[in-house]
Write a protein that holds these residues in place. Structure first.
Motif, PDB file in Angstrom:
ATOM      1  N   UNK A   1     -13.906   2.745  -6.412  1.00  0.00           N
ATOM      2  CA  UNK A   1     -14.996   1.822  -6.091  1.00  0.00           C
ATOM      3  C   UNK A   1     -15.878   2.440  -5.019  1.00  0.00           C
TER       4      UNK A   1
ATOM      5  N   UNK B   1      -6.695   1.456  -1.235  1.00  0.00           N
ATOM      6  CA  UNK B   1      -6.105   2.175  -0.096  1.00  0.00           C
ATOM      7  C   UNK B   1      -4.906   3.001  -0.554  1.00  0.00           C
ATOM      8  N   UNK B   2      -4.128   2.471  -1.517  1.00  0.00           N
ATOM      9  CA  UNK B   2      -2.990   3.249  -2.032  1.00  0.00           C
ATOM     10  C   UNK B   2      -3.482   4.551  -2.668  1.00  0.00           C
TER      11      UNK B   2
ATOM     12  N   UNK C   1      -5.195  -3.168  -1.777  1.00  0.00           N
ATOM     13  CA  UNK C   1      -3.919  -2.593  -2.237  1.00  0.00           C
ATOM     14  C   UNK C   1      -4.194  -1.339  -3.077  1.00  0.00           C
ATOM     15  N   UNK C   2      -4.864  -1.529  -4.212  1.00  0.00           N
ATOM     16  CA  UNK C   2      -5.082  -0.400  -5.127  1.00  0.00           C
ATOM     17  C   UNK C   2      -5.921   0.719  -4.488  1.00  0.00           C
TER      18      UNK C   2
ATOM     19  N   UNK D   1      -7.769  -5.201  -5.611  1.00  0.00           N
ATOM     20  CA  UNK D   1      -8.474  -4.009  -6.095  1.00  0.00           C
ATOM     21  C   UNK D   1      -8.831  -3.028  -4.991  1.00  0.00           C
ATOM     22  N   UNK D   2      -9.321  -3.540  -3.866  1.00  0.00           N
ATOM     23  CA  UNK D   2      -9.702  -2.670  -2.748  1.00  0.00           C
ATOM     24  C   UNK D   2      -8.514  -2.422  -1.822  1.00  0.00           C
TER      25      UNK D   2
ATOM     26  N   UNK E   1       0.842  -1.206   0.000  1.00  0.00           N
ATOM     27  CA  UNK E   1       0.000   0.000   0.000  1.00  0.00           C
ATOM     28  C   UNK E   1       0.876   1.254   0.000  1.00  0.00           C
TER      29      UNK E   1
END
Lengths: 138, 177
Positions: free
Chosen positions: A76, B143-144, B140-141, B137-138, A48
């Motif tokens: 999303x 939060x980044x 890692x991507x 998707x949620x 992250x």
């Protein structure tokens, strides 16, 4: 075709990294959830942080892809049932010791039971499609 | 020196930061080269379409899955091959009949194990679609990119996982593992 082969290459790198770092080990995922080994939590936190810094770098370059297009960030949004879906996903994650990405690395590693997790995932996606026919806001 | 470096990369398990570094870099790299978000679970919709080509139910995904053999299928194929290469270079057996300590300690017949993992997978597939993404998707991507929705979803992913793993540990693994 170039795009697909390029993404295939990134997928290969992804699967290789997941497998090398142990993200495809049932025991490591399970032990993260039972609180006895947090290696994978550290992997996620590092990913992250690196992802965030990389996106900052992309921002500093004007949020433009290498071919000059404006970057379209996929955001999303939460729907009416998203939180329920997240808990369902979490239960599957803890049970199977895999998530949609790591089960693919497990498959490549030759883990027999990953075949069942994998087919279950396709079936679960199909169930979603069936449910969505009657519940469009799902 | 070179042999030991190659050994660290291709044979030995990586330390956490090496895995986090490569996985995290995929987020900006995929945007930079293909203007697309890191994510895996949506591709299972493409796989469902490939397996059940005539299904009218799968038309819901038309907007996202216009092309059945989209790049997502290639991403999935790449991940499988990556796991295969990693296991080959790491000198693992070609077929691994156990799934960690679970199948060893629980000691179930193979059919029961198969059903257990199928059900786990079903919950993953269904849950990911309802939640709008998975760990990549949620967690890692998303939060980044500092998306609050992804942070909330990830907390619930982890809560569900912790609940399930602890129940499984107590019920089927004697509470010891």
């Amino acid at each position: 075709m170039n795009q697909k082969m390029g993404i295939f290459g990134f997928g290969l790198l992804f699967g290789f990294a997941l497998s090398r770092v142990g993200a495809s080990e049932f025991d490591l995922i399970f032990n993260m959830f039972t609180g006895t080994n947090f290696k994978l939590a550290w992997v996620m936190l590092t990913a992250i942080l690196v992802g965030y810094l990389g996106m900052r770098l992309l921002q500093s370059k004007g949020m433009i892809t290498h071919s000059g297009q404006p970057v379209k960030i996929s955001h999303k949004k939460l729907g009416r049932f998203s939180l329920l879906g997240a808990v369902i996903f979490g239960i599957g994650w803890g049970m199977a010791g895999a998530c949609p990405g790591t089960v693919l690395a497990q498959l490549g590693e030759g883990k027999i039971y990953a075949l069942f997790t994998f087919s279950g995932m396709i079936f679960g996606t199909y169930i979603y499609a069936k449910l969505k026919e009657n519940t469009p806001e799902l | 020196m070179m042999t030991s470096l190659a050994n660290y990369i291709f044979v030995e398990p990586w330390p956490f930061w090496a895995g986090g570094l490569v996985i995290g870099l995929l987020v900006p790299l995929l945007y930079n080269f293909y203007n697309t978000a890191l994510g895996v679970s949506t591709g299972y919709g493409n796989l469902a379409k490939i397996i059940i080509p005539g299904s009218r139910s799968l038309n819901w995904i038309k907007s996202q899955f216009t092309e059945t053999w989209s790049w997502r299928v290639y991403f999935i194929a790449g991940i499988i091959l990556g796991g295969f290469i990693s296991a080959r270079l790491g000198g693992r057996p070609l077929i691994i009949p156990e799934m960690g300590q679970f199948t060893i300690i629980a000691g179930w017949p193979a059919l029961l194990n198969a059903i257990y993992f199928f059900v786990g997978g079903m919950l993953l597939g269904l849950g990911a679609r309802i939640a709008g993404g998975c760990t990549s998707g949620h967690s890692i991507h998303g939060i980044a990119n500092l998306h609050m929705s992804s942070i909330i979803v990830t907390v619930l992913f982890l809560a569900g996982g912790a609940a399930a793993a602890n129940i499984v540990r107590v019920l089927f693994m004697g509470g010891g593992f």
